[in-house]
Design a protein around this motif. Structure first.
Motif, PDB file in Angstrom:
ATOM      1  N   THR A   1      28.320  53.180  12.574  1.00 34.15           N
ATOM      2  CA  THR A   1      29.605  52.510  12.413  1.00 34.15           C
ATOM      3  C   THR A   1      29.771  52.148  10.942  1.00 34.15           C
ATOM      4  OG1 THR A   1      28.681  50.298  12.820  1.00 34.15           O
ATOM      5  CG2 THR A   1      29.528  51.509  14.729  1.00 34.15           C
ATOM      6  N   ASN A   2      30.968  51.719  10.585  1.00 31.75           N
ATOM      7  CA  ASN A   2      31.232  51.199   9.252  1.00 31.75           C
ATOM      8  C   ASN A   2      32.138  49.981   9.409  1.00 31.75           C
ATOM      9  OD1 ASN A   2      32.334  50.681   6.621  1.00 31.75           O
ATOM     10  ND2 ASN A   2      31.710  52.737   6.012  1.00 31.75           N
ATOM     11  N   PRO A   3      31.668  48.788   9.019  1.00 33.36           N
ATOM     12  CA  PRO A   3      32.469  47.584   9.197  1.00 33.36           C
ATOM     13  C   PRO A   3      33.840  47.643   8.529  1.00 33.36           C
ATOM     14  CG  PRO A   3      30.199  46.976   8.800  1.00 33.36           C
ATOM     15  CD  PRO A   3      30.283  48.461   8.578  1.00 33.36           C
TER      16      PRO A   3
ATOM     17  N   PHE B   1      25.002  44.698  12.037  1.00 33.83           N
ATOM     18  CA  PHE B   1      25.004  45.904  11.219  1.00 33.83           C
ATOM     19  C   PHE B   1      23.947  45.788  10.133  1.00 33.83           C
ATOM     20  CE2 PHE B   1      26.137  48.494   7.616  1.00 33.83           C
ATOM     21  CZ  PHE B   1      26.585  49.682   8.183  1.00 33.83           C
TER      22      PHE B   1
ATOM     23  N   ALA C   1      28.934  43.282   5.434  1.00 38.51           N
ATOM     24  CA  ALA C   1      28.498  43.753   6.747  1.00 38.51           C
ATOM     25  C   ALA C   1      28.866  42.724   7.808  1.00 38.51           C
ATOM     26  CB  ALA C   1      26.994  43.987   6.753  1.00 38.51           C
TER      27      ALA C   1
ATOM     28  N   PRO D   1      31.161  56.157   8.769  1.00 45.01           N
ATOM     29  CA  PRO D   1      29.763  55.728   8.643  1.00 45.01           C
ATOM     30  C   PRO D   1      28.998  56.592   7.645  1.00 45.01           C
ATOM     31  CG  PRO D   1      30.415  55.840  10.951  1.00 45.01           C
ATOM     32  CD  PRO D   1      31.516  56.489  10.160  1.00 45.01           C
TER      33      PRO D   1
ATOM     34  N   GLU E   1      27.295  46.169   1.542  1.00 45.90           N
ATOM     35  CA  GLU E   1      26.171  45.571   2.258  1.00 45.90           C
ATOM     36  C   GLU E   1      25.357  44.726   1.287  1.00 45.90           C
ATOM     37  OE1 GLU E   1      22.856  47.033   5.562  1.00 45.90           O
ATOM     38  OE2 GLU E   1      23.964  48.496   4.366  1.00 45.90           O
TER      39      GLU E   1
ATOM     40  N   ALA F   1      24.019  55.185   9.402  1.00 47.25           N
ATOM     41  CA  ALA F   1      24.660  54.232  10.315  1.00 47.25           C
ATOM     42  C   ALA F   1      25.597  54.967  11.272  1.00 47.25           C
ATOM     43  CB  ALA F   1      25.439  53.189   9.529  1.00 47.25           C
TER      44      ALA F   1
ATOM     45  N   THR G   1      26.005  38.487   6.461  1.00 50.30           N
ATOM     46  CA  THR G   1      27.047  39.096   7.283  1.00 50.30           C
ATOM     47  C   THR G   1      28.236  38.146   7.373  1.00 50.30           C
ATOM     48  OG1 THR G   1      26.164  38.178   9.361  1.00 50.30           O
ATOM     49  CG2 THR G   1      25.384  40.373   8.700  1.00 50.30           C
TER      50      THR G   1
END
Length: 216
Positions: free
Chosen positions: A22-24, A177, A173, A16, A77, A20, A184
């Motif tokens: 998390t990281n997708p 997120f 993303a 991340p 993103e 953030a 997304t």
């Protein structure tokens, strides 16, 4: 699952960043590894969003796993499609600080390195395969100038020396997120897309020949 006799695929994604949690990209590669059924061993490594550490972490992972294929991934993103990257450029130019607070401006990744490196993946075949799943995909001609581009550049420099096939894929993303209103893509769609990336990379061979007309 791992095939004890086949080649090894190394997937990387980032930790991340930017506040953030998390990281997708990491969510996607770990989910793919959990469901992977071959025909190769699959290993995953998380890269730091730190300019000064990316190369050493890549080198360590490559020396540990001795992969046949390396697919690096990162978050884009604002994009709505899975985008295999065509080219990495020898520039660090950070819009925001990395996770160690560094914010290089117009600096080379490698002062003595190549101006750019092209992907070793069959990017158009990958895009065609992902679109066949009704998941949006497109070739991208810019990996940016943050740590994603750096990882891509370093990876291709290492591929030139260590004899593996490599490249970089940006993923959108996932729902929940980032900022409201940005595009997304469901995590399952991202995972299915990365499955195509890996299988096409393992197939090797030439990419599709472009038949003219605009790329979209």
């Amino acid at each position: 699952m791992a095939d004890a006799t086949g080649p090894t695929v190394l997937l990387t994604a980032f930790e991340p960043f930017g506040g953030a949690t998390t990281n997708p990209s990491w969510d996607a590669v770990t989910a793919l590894a959990d469901r992977w059924d071959g025909p190769a061993r699959m290993r995953v490594e998380q890269l730091p969003v730190v300019f000064a550490e990316v190369r050493q972490r890549l080198v360590a992972a490559i020396l540990e796993h001795r992969p046949t294929v390396v697919v690096a991934t990162g978050l884009a993103e604002g994009r709505s499609a899975v985008t295999p990257e065509r080219v990495a450029i020898n520039v660090q130019d950070a819009r925001i600080p990395d996770n160690a607070g560094a914010r290089p401006v117009d600096e080379p990744i490698d002062p003595n390195g190549a101006t750019a490196w092209f992907s070793g993946l069959p990017i158009k075949r990958i895009v065609a395969g992902i679109r066949a799943l009704d998941v949006p995909a497109a070739v991208s001609n810019t990996a940016g100038t943050f740590t994603c581009n750096q990882a891509f550049y370093e990876l291709m420099s290492l591929a030139d020396r260590h004899d593996f096939r490599g490249g970089f894929v940006h993923v959108p993303a996932t729902p929940g997120f980032g900022a409201p209103g940005l595009p997304t893509l469901p995590l399952d769609d991202v995972v299915r897309a990365l499955d195509v990336v890996v299988r096409e990379a393992l197939r090797g061979g030439p990419d599709l020949v472009e038949q003219g007309g605009a790329e979209h």
